[in-house]
Design a protein around this motif. Structure first.
Motif, PDB file in Angstrom:
ATOM      1  N   MET A 154     -84.334-104.252  88.270  1.00  0.00           N
ATOM      2  CA  MET A 154     -83.692-102.650  88.068  1.00  0.00           C
ATOM      3  C   MET A 154     -84.940-101.841  89.195  1.00  0.00           C
ATOM      4  O   MET A 154     -85.964-101.561  88.398  1.00  0.00           O
ATOM      5  CB  MET A 154     -83.455-101.942  87.034  1.00  0.00           C
ATOM      6  N   ASN A 155     -84.076-100.541  89.980  1.00  0.00           N
ATOM      7  CA  ASN A 155     -84.452 -99.429  90.134  1.00  0.00           C
ATOM      8  C   ASN A 155     -84.362 -98.365  89.483  1.00  0.00           C
ATOM      9  O   ASN A 155     -83.866 -97.811  88.405  1.00  0.00           O
ATOM     10  CB  ASN A 155     -84.853 -99.425  91.846  1.00  0.00           C
ATOM     11  N   LYS A 156     -85.232 -97.558  90.391  1.00  0.00           N
ATOM     12  CA  LYS A 156     -84.912 -95.907  89.349  1.00  0.00           C
ATOM     13  C   LYS A 156     -83.155 -95.629  89.197  1.00  0.00           C
ATOM     14  O   LYS A 156     -83.032 -95.122  88.302  1.00  0.00           O
ATOM     15  CB  LYS A 156     -85.517 -95.182  90.016  1.00  0.00           C
ATOM     16  N   ASN A 157     -82.328 -96.526  90.337  1.00  0.00           N
ATOM     17  CA  ASN A 157     -80.679 -95.201  90.173  1.00  0.00           C
ATOM     18  C   ASN A 157     -80.122 -96.401  89.349  1.00  0.00           C
ATOM     19  O   ASN A 157     -79.675 -95.971  88.170  1.00  0.00           O
ATOM     20  CB  ASN A 157     -79.879 -95.253  91.631  1.00  0.00           C
ATOM     21  N   ASP A 158     -80.777 -97.697  89.294  1.00  0.00           N
ATOM     22  CA  ASP A 158     -80.461 -98.515  87.849  1.00  0.00           C
ATOM     23  C   ASP A 158     -80.418 -98.137  86.522  1.00  0.00           C
ATOM     24  O   ASP A 158     -79.482 -98.052  85.655  1.00  0.00           O
ATOM     25  CB  ASP A 158     -80.543 -99.570  87.975  1.00  0.00           C
ATOM     26  N   LEU A 159     -81.399 -97.852  86.025  1.00  0.00           N
ATOM     27  CA  LEU A 159     -82.451 -97.117  85.233  1.00  0.00           C
ATOM     28  C   LEU A 159     -81.529 -95.874  84.894  1.00  0.00           C
ATOM     29  O   LEU A 159     -80.583 -95.627  83.630  1.00  0.00           O
ATOM     30  CB  LEU A 159     -83.771 -96.859  85.170  1.00  0.00           C
ATOM     31  N   VAL A 160     -81.257 -95.356  85.554  1.00  0.00           N
ATOM     32  CA  VAL A 160     -80.153 -93.956  85.257  1.00  0.00           C
ATOM     33  C   VAL A 160     -78.970 -93.978  85.165  1.00  0.00           C
ATOM     34  O   VAL A 160     -78.619 -93.122  84.056  1.00  0.00           O
ATOM     35  CB  VAL A 160     -80.606 -92.599  87.083  1.00  0.00           C
ATOM     36  N   SER A 161     -78.315 -94.512  85.633  1.00  0.00           N
ATOM     37  CA  SER A 161     -76.988 -95.115  85.589  1.00  0.00           C
ATOM     38  C   SER A 161     -77.410 -95.869  84.127  1.00  0.00           C
ATOM     39  O   SER A 161     -75.924 -95.478  82.831  1.00  0.00           O
ATOM     40  CB  SER A 161     -76.363 -96.078  86.030  1.00  0.00           C
ATOM     41  N   LYS A 162     -77.675 -96.642  83.628  1.00  0.00           N
ATOM     42  CA  LYS A 162     -78.189 -96.706  82.228  1.00  0.00           C
ATOM     43  C   LYS A 162     -77.948 -96.647  81.246  1.00  0.00           C
ATOM     44  O   LYS A 162     -77.633 -95.734  79.918  1.00  0.00           O
ATOM     45  CB  LYS A 162     -79.156 -98.626  82.092  1.00  0.00           C
ATOM     46  N   VAL A 163     -79.195 -95.318  81.451  1.00  0.00           N
ATOM     47  CA  VAL A 163     -79.807 -94.102  80.787  1.00  0.00           C
ATOM     48  C   VAL A 163     -77.797 -93.376  80.470  1.00  0.00           C
ATOM     49  O   VAL A 163     -77.670 -92.611  79.610  1.00  0.00           O
ATOM     50  CB  VAL A 163     -80.105 -93.233  80.780  1.00  0.00           C
ATOM     51  N   ALA A 164     -76.922 -93.104  81.607  1.00  0.00           N
ATOM     52  CA  ALA A 164     -76.574 -92.177  80.869  1.00  0.00           C
ATOM     53  C   ALA A 164     -75.116 -93.369  80.614  1.00  0.00           C
ATOM     54  O   ALA A 164     -74.937 -92.342  80.028  1.00  0.00           O
ATOM     55  CB  ALA A 164     -75.443 -92.092  82.860  1.00  0.00           C
ATOM     56  N   GLY A 165     -74.883 -94.129  80.655  1.00  0.00           N
ATOM     57  CA  GLY A 165     -74.638 -94.639  79.944  1.00  0.00           C
ATOM     58  C   GLY A 165     -74.351 -94.785  78.887  1.00  0.00           C
ATOM     59  O   GLY A 165     -73.026 -95.006  77.791  1.00  0.00           O
ATOM     60  N   ASP A 166     -75.620 -95.524  77.991  1.00  0.00           N
ATOM     61  CA  ASP A 166     -76.489 -95.338  76.640  1.00  0.00           C
ATOM     62  C   ASP A 166     -76.053 -94.112  76.042  1.00  0.00           C
ATOM     63  O   ASP A 166     -76.204 -94.452  74.843  1.00  0.00           O
ATOM     64  CB  ASP A 166     -77.676 -96.387  76.888  1.00  0.00           C
ATOM     65  N   THR A 167     -75.831 -92.574  76.776  1.00  0.00           N
ATOM     66  CA  THR A 167     -76.580 -91.769  75.961  1.00  0.00           C
ATOM     67  C   THR A 167     -75.426 -89.997  76.366  1.00  0.00           C
ATOM     68  O   THR A 167     -74.862 -89.904  75.483  1.00  0.00           O
ATOM     69  CB  THR A 167     -77.652 -90.975  76.709  1.00  0.00           C
ATOM     70  N   GLY A 168     -74.114 -91.241  77.244  1.00  0.00           N
ATOM     71  CA  GLY A 168     -73.249 -90.313  77.595  1.00  0.00           C
ATOM     72  C   GLY A 168     -73.834 -88.670  78.457  1.00  0.00           C
ATOM     73  O   GLY A 168     -73.031 -88.227  78.644  1.00  0.00           O
ATOM     74  N   LEU A 169     -75.037 -88.725  78.759  1.00  0.00           N
ATOM     75  CA  LEU A 169     -74.991 -87.749  79.465  1.00  0.00           C
ATOM     76  C   LEU A 169     -75.177 -88.368  81.271  1.00  0.00           C
ATOM     77  O   LEU A 169     -74.599 -89.126  81.134  1.00  0.00           O
ATOM     78  CB  LEU A 169     -76.554 -87.579  79.486  1.00  0.00           C
ATOM     79  N   SER A 170     -74.528 -86.799  81.961  1.00  0.00           N
ATOM     80  CA  SER A 170     -74.421 -87.530  82.936  1.00  0.00           C
ATOM     81  C   SER A 170     -75.681 -88.229  83.699  1.00  0.00           C
ATOM     82  O   SER A 170     -76.057 -87.672  83.296  1.00  0.00           O
ATOM     83  CB  SER A 170     -74.171 -85.987  84.121  1.00  0.00           C
ATOM     84  N   LYS A 171     -75.414 -88.343  85.049  1.00  0.00           N
ATOM     85  CA  LYS A 171     -75.722 -88.555  85.815  1.00  0.00           C
ATOM     86  C   LYS A 171     -77.579 -88.326  86.493  1.00  0.00           C
ATOM     87  O   LYS A 171     -78.428 -88.354  86.491  1.00  0.00           O
ATOM     88  CB  LYS A 171     -75.737 -89.545  86.791  1.00  0.00           C
ATOM     89  N   ALA A 172     -77.096 -86.959  86.834  1.00  0.00           N
ATOM     90  CA  ALA A 172     -77.571 -85.988  87.353  1.00  0.00           C
ATOM     91  C   ALA A 172     -78.566 -85.717  85.587  1.00  0.00           C
ATOM     92  O   ALA A 172     -79.755 -85.284  86.096  1.00  0.00           O
ATOM     93  CB  ALA A 172     -76.818 -84.436  87.452  1.00  0.00           C
ATOM     94  N   ASP A 173     -78.248 -85.202  84.850  1.00  0.00           N
ATOM     95  CA  ASP A 173     -79.277 -85.023  83.474  1.00  0.00           C
ATOM     96  C   ASP A 173     -80.325 -86.516  83.272  1.00  0.00           C
ATOM     97  O   ASP A 173     -80.922 -86.401  82.761  1.00  0.00           O
ATOM     98  CB  ASP A 173     -78.087 -85.087  82.705  1.00  0.00           C
ATOM     99  N   SER A 174     -78.774 -87.377  82.897  1.00  0.00           N
ATOM    100  CA  SER A 174     -80.220 -88.399  82.880  1.00  0.00           C
ATOM    101  C   SER A 174     -81.590 -87.990  83.872  1.00  0.00           C
ATOM    102  O   SER A 174     -82.325 -88.480  83.487  1.00  0.00           O
ATOM    103  CB  SER A 174     -79.233 -89.649  82.871  1.00  0.00           C
ATOM    104  N   GLY A 175     -81.317 -88.547  85.391  1.00  0.00           N
ATOM    105  CA  GLY A 175     -81.747 -88.406  86.406  1.00  0.00           C
ATOM    106  C   GLY A 175     -83.240 -87.112  85.844  1.00  0.00           C
ATOM    107  O   GLY A 175     -84.704 -87.623  85.695  1.00  0.00           O
ATOM    108  N   LYS A 176     -82.865 -85.962  85.514  1.00  0.00           N
ATOM    109  CA  LYS A 176     -83.539 -85.321  85.002  1.00  0.00           C
ATOM    110  C   LYS A 176     -84.609 -85.964  84.098  1.00  0.00           C
ATOM    111  O   LYS A 176     -85.481 -85.150  83.875  1.00  0.00           O
ATOM    112  CB  LYS A 176     -82.778 -83.550  84.556  1.00  0.00           C
ATOM    113  N   ALA A 177     -84.276 -86.414  83.128  1.00  0.00           N
ATOM    114  CA  ALA A 177     -84.810 -86.405  81.916  1.00  0.00           C
ATOM    115  C   ALA A 177     -85.346 -87.159  82.457  1.00  0.00           C
ATOM    116  O   ALA A 177     -86.754 -87.624  82.457  1.00  0.00           O
ATOM    117  CB  ALA A 177     -83.854 -87.134  80.881  1.00  0.00           C
ATOM    118  N   ILE A 178     -85.305 -88.679  83.362  1.00  0.00           N
ATOM    119  CA  ILE A 178     -86.492 -89.292  83.230  1.00  0.00           C
ATOM    120  C   ILE A 178     -87.251 -89.436  84.577  1.00  0.00           C
ATOM    121  O   ILE A 178     -88.515 -89.604  84.186  1.00  0.00           O
ATOM    122  CB  ILE A 178     -85.270 -91.112  84.011  1.00  0.00           C
ATOM    123  N   GLU A 179     -87.480 -88.114  84.937  1.00  0.00           N
ATOM    124  CA  GLU A 179     -87.945 -87.145  86.156  1.00  0.00           C
ATOM    125  C   GLU A 179     -88.962 -86.806  85.231  1.00  0.00           C
ATOM    126  O   GLU A 179     -90.101 -86.925  85.482  1.00  0.00           O
ATOM    127  CB  GLU A 179     -87.341 -86.617  87.386  1.00  0.00           C
TER     128      GLU A 179
END
Length: 91
Positions: A1-26
């Motif tokens: 799993m790379n960072k983009n995969d992690l962003v997608s997984k978090v976005a899917g699990d939380t209902g956040l957008s990919k942009a918001d998930s990316g900001k949260a992870i960052e």
């Protein structure tokens, strides 16, 4: 799993957008790096502990020439897995 995969997984699990998930992870990663750079540690109960280890200066050898080289002292990030993470991996 790379960072983009992690962003997608978090976005899917939380209902956040990919942009918001990316900001949260960052933000989480930046916070951990900032705390370690300041010499502290980060404990995530059940997951593990991030800390800093001091490595002493040593003398090494160039494998091609055999010439001695100086390896300066440095700080190394360390991670120790928590009990819950170890159990999850060993299931």
């Amino acid at each position: 799993m790379n960072k983009n995969d992690l962003v997608s997984k978090v976005a899917g699990d939380t209902g956040l957008s990919k942009a918001d998930s990316g900001k949260a992870i960052e933000s989480v990663l930046d916070s951990i790096a900032g705390q370690l750079a300041a010499g502290g540690e980060v404990r995530l109960v059940g997951f593990g502990t991030f800390s800093v280890s001091n490595r002493k200066a040593t003398t090494g050898r160039n494998p091609r020439t055999g010439e001695p080289i100086s390896i300066p002292a440095s700080k190394q990030p360390k991670f120790k897995a928590g009990k819950a993470l170890k159990e999850a991996v060993n299931r």
